[in-house]
Design an enzyme around this catalytic site. Sequence first.
Site, PDB file in Angstrom:
ATOM      1  N   ASP A 143       0.852  -1.192   0.000  1.00  0.00           N
ATOM      2  CA  ASP A 143       0.000   0.000   0.000  1.00  0.00           C
ATOM      3  C   ASP A 143       0.890   1.246   0.000  1.00  0.00           C
ATOM      4  O   ASP A 143       1.900   1.290   0.695  1.00  0.00           O
ATOM      5  CB  ASP A 143      -0.880  -0.038   1.264  1.00  0.00           C
ATOM      6  CG  ASP A 143      -1.811   1.151   1.348  1.00  0.00           C
ATOM      7  OD1 ASP A 143      -2.238   1.648   0.269  1.00  0.00           O
ATOM      8  OD2 ASP A 143      -2.103   1.588   2.474  1.00  0.00           O
TER       9      ASP A 143
ATOM     10  N   ASP B 207      53.427 -37.872 -17.181  1.00  0.00           N
ATOM     11  CA  ASP B 207      54.029 -37.269 -16.010  1.00  0.00           C
ATOM     12  C   ASP B 207      55.359 -36.649 -16.423  1.00  0.00           C
ATOM     13  O   ASP B 207      56.121 -37.241 -17.193  1.00  0.00           O
ATOM     14  CB  ASP B 207      54.251 -38.387 -14.982  1.00  0.00           C
ATOM     15  CG  ASP B 207      54.600 -37.849 -13.621  1.00  0.00           C
ATOM     16  OD1 ASP B 207      53.659 -37.575 -12.853  1.00  0.00           O
ATOM     17  OD2 ASP B 207      55.801 -37.706 -13.335  1.00  0.00           O
TER      18      ASP B 207
ATOM     19  N   ASN C 109      61.797 -27.821  -9.961  1.00  0.00           N
ATOM     20  CA  ASN C 109      61.350 -26.947  -8.867  1.00  0.00           C
ATOM     21  C   ASN C 109      62.513 -26.547  -7.968  1.00  0.00           C
ATOM     22  O   ASN C 109      62.628 -25.395  -7.551  1.00  0.00           O
ATOM     23  CB  ASN C 109      60.281 -27.657  -8.023  1.00  0.00           C
ATOM     24  CG  ASN C 109      58.875 -27.363  -8.539  1.00  0.00           C
ATOM     25  OD1 ASN C 109      58.644 -26.337  -9.178  1.00  0.00           O
ATOM     26  ND2 ASN C 109      57.946 -28.268  -8.272  1.00  0.00           N
TER      27      ASN C 109
ATOM     28  N   ASP D 109      56.212 -23.639 -12.465  1.00  0.00           N
ATOM     29  CA  ASP D 109      54.931 -23.235 -13.070  1.00  0.00           C
ATOM     30  C   ASP D 109      55.104 -22.908 -14.551  1.00  0.00           C
ATOM     31  O   ASP D 109      54.242 -23.223 -15.370  1.00  0.00           O
ATOM     32  CB  ASP D 109      54.354 -22.025 -12.329  1.00  0.00           C
ATOM     33  CG  ASP D 109      53.769 -22.424 -10.970  1.00  0.00           C
ATOM     34  OD1 ASP D 109      53.716 -23.644 -10.685  1.00  0.00           O
ATOM     35  OD2 ASP D 109      53.372 -21.517 -10.198  1.00  0.00           O
TER      36      ASP D 109
ATOM     37  N   GLU E 288      52.269 -32.618 -11.422  1.00  0.00           N
ATOM     38  CA  GLU E 288      52.843 -32.582 -12.767  1.00  0.00           C
ATOM     39  C   GLU E 288      52.300 -33.736 -13.609  1.00  0.00           C
ATOM     40  O   GLU E 288      52.920 -34.186 -14.555  1.00  0.00           O
ATOM     41  CB  GLU E 288      54.376 -32.627 -12.688  1.00  0.00           C
ATOM     42  CG  GLU E 288      54.978 -33.914 -12.135  1.00  0.00           C
ATOM     43  CD  GLU E 288      55.128 -33.945 -10.620  1.00  0.00           C
ATOM     44  OE1 GLU E 288      54.396 -33.215  -9.920  1.00  0.00           O
ATOM     45  OE2 GLU E 288      55.987 -34.712 -10.128  1.00  0.00           O
TER      46      GLU E 288
HETATM   47 MG   LIG Z   1      -3.323   2.986   3.343  1.00  0.00          MG
END
Ligand SMILES: [Mg+2]
Length: 457
Positions: free
Chosen positions: A53, A330, A338, A347, A373
Amino acid sequence: MTARILVVDDVPANVRLLEVRLLAEYFEVLTATSGPEAIEICEHDKVDVVLLDVMMPDMDGFEVCRILKGDPATEHIPVIMITALDQVSDRVRGLEAGADDFLTKPVNDLQLMTRVRSLVRLKTLTDELRLRAATTRDIGIEELLGSRHPNDDQIPKVLLIDEKEESARSIVQMLAGGADLDVAADPHAAVFQAAEGAYECVIVTTEFETFDPLRLCSQLRSIDRTRSLPIILIAGEGEDARIIRSLELGVNDYLVRPVDAHELLARLRTQVRRKRYNDHLRTSVTETIEMAVTDALTGLHNRRYLDSHLKTLFDRAVARRRPLSVMMTDLDRFKSINDTFGHDGGDDVLREFAARLRKNVRGIDLACRFGGEEFVVVMPDTDAAIAKMVAERIRAEIERTPFTVGADGRAVNVTISIGVSSLRHGPDRIEDLMKRADVALYEAKSNGRNRVVARAA
Ligand SMILES: [Mg+2]
């Protein structure tokens, strides 16, 4: 379709009146007699549509709507404002507060049900997207949407479909500055134009001599690319039946002539805002799904994707009695790479290996980073002999060209070991196929590395 509707009105008799009618249509109904009470309910209960309302003491409907639409926890709940007078200025004010629709007192039954149903339908879609976006990323929806909110200030691209030049011209004038508007006069061509252009809303008028505008709307709804494109219908007075039919067909909103420019603009903004919100959710879901199945370092698929997709490829090969081979590979002595070049160097090698692997397999092959890997390639329609050849080609290609590592681009010799297995129709389960590839890889490693071992059976 069942849904939970919140009815808000300061006069209890009015609340009861709407409640009875909604209950008769099997909706679940919650009620509130003040703005703060309504907000409280929206925050804590599942609400699908709010019937609000406008005229209430202390906090009026506009204010309630603004608060609901300003809170990420409640902004997706559709709000239908109920005004005492059919005043255009009230409607515009409400739409600007973020209301999704309007009804005028006394509320017409048919309009009430069409509006509520149409918004419940939209809400269901939004809920589904919100849920998927949030659960797949395992974070709250507010967090997800809060970080990158769609841009509501950008002028929307809109297609107007109107056969009559004069009518089109007046709408063009009304939307000047508020929309980037294209006009299409031919309804057949317009459907294609709507599908091809990056429109955010389509406005269709009922001003056609020989063509049924509702057919146009239903065509737009049936094409994938325009299915979720909002449609606003501009109808003439006395076209109630047509309007109701159009809403059933999926038209999102309508205006009756004479059209008020402010109201048209405000309704357009509402449709575009909702579309952007849903598009934003959809993109988040897609990105999330992509993230979930992609290995971030190499861009190949990840193990999770392999686990689900391998079954599809396997079942298909079995059903069609087609060959299927798996290559498990692999990188040899990766630990020493590494140790020598650090994890960034490692990486670099993984990334370059993934790129070379991708270049040497077909589009239909499924290449994944299995972990660390270790990589897996699933090759549909490939028998043991061909799989072994492909594996040997990849092995040779890795050995032949040194890898480039680190910022100073040092060349590093890398070799790989590969185990190959091929589907035996009959006894094989997925585990058997994978196990044989694994055993073959182990054999390649223990026989001195930098080699391919195939185990057909
Ligand atoms: Mg009203």
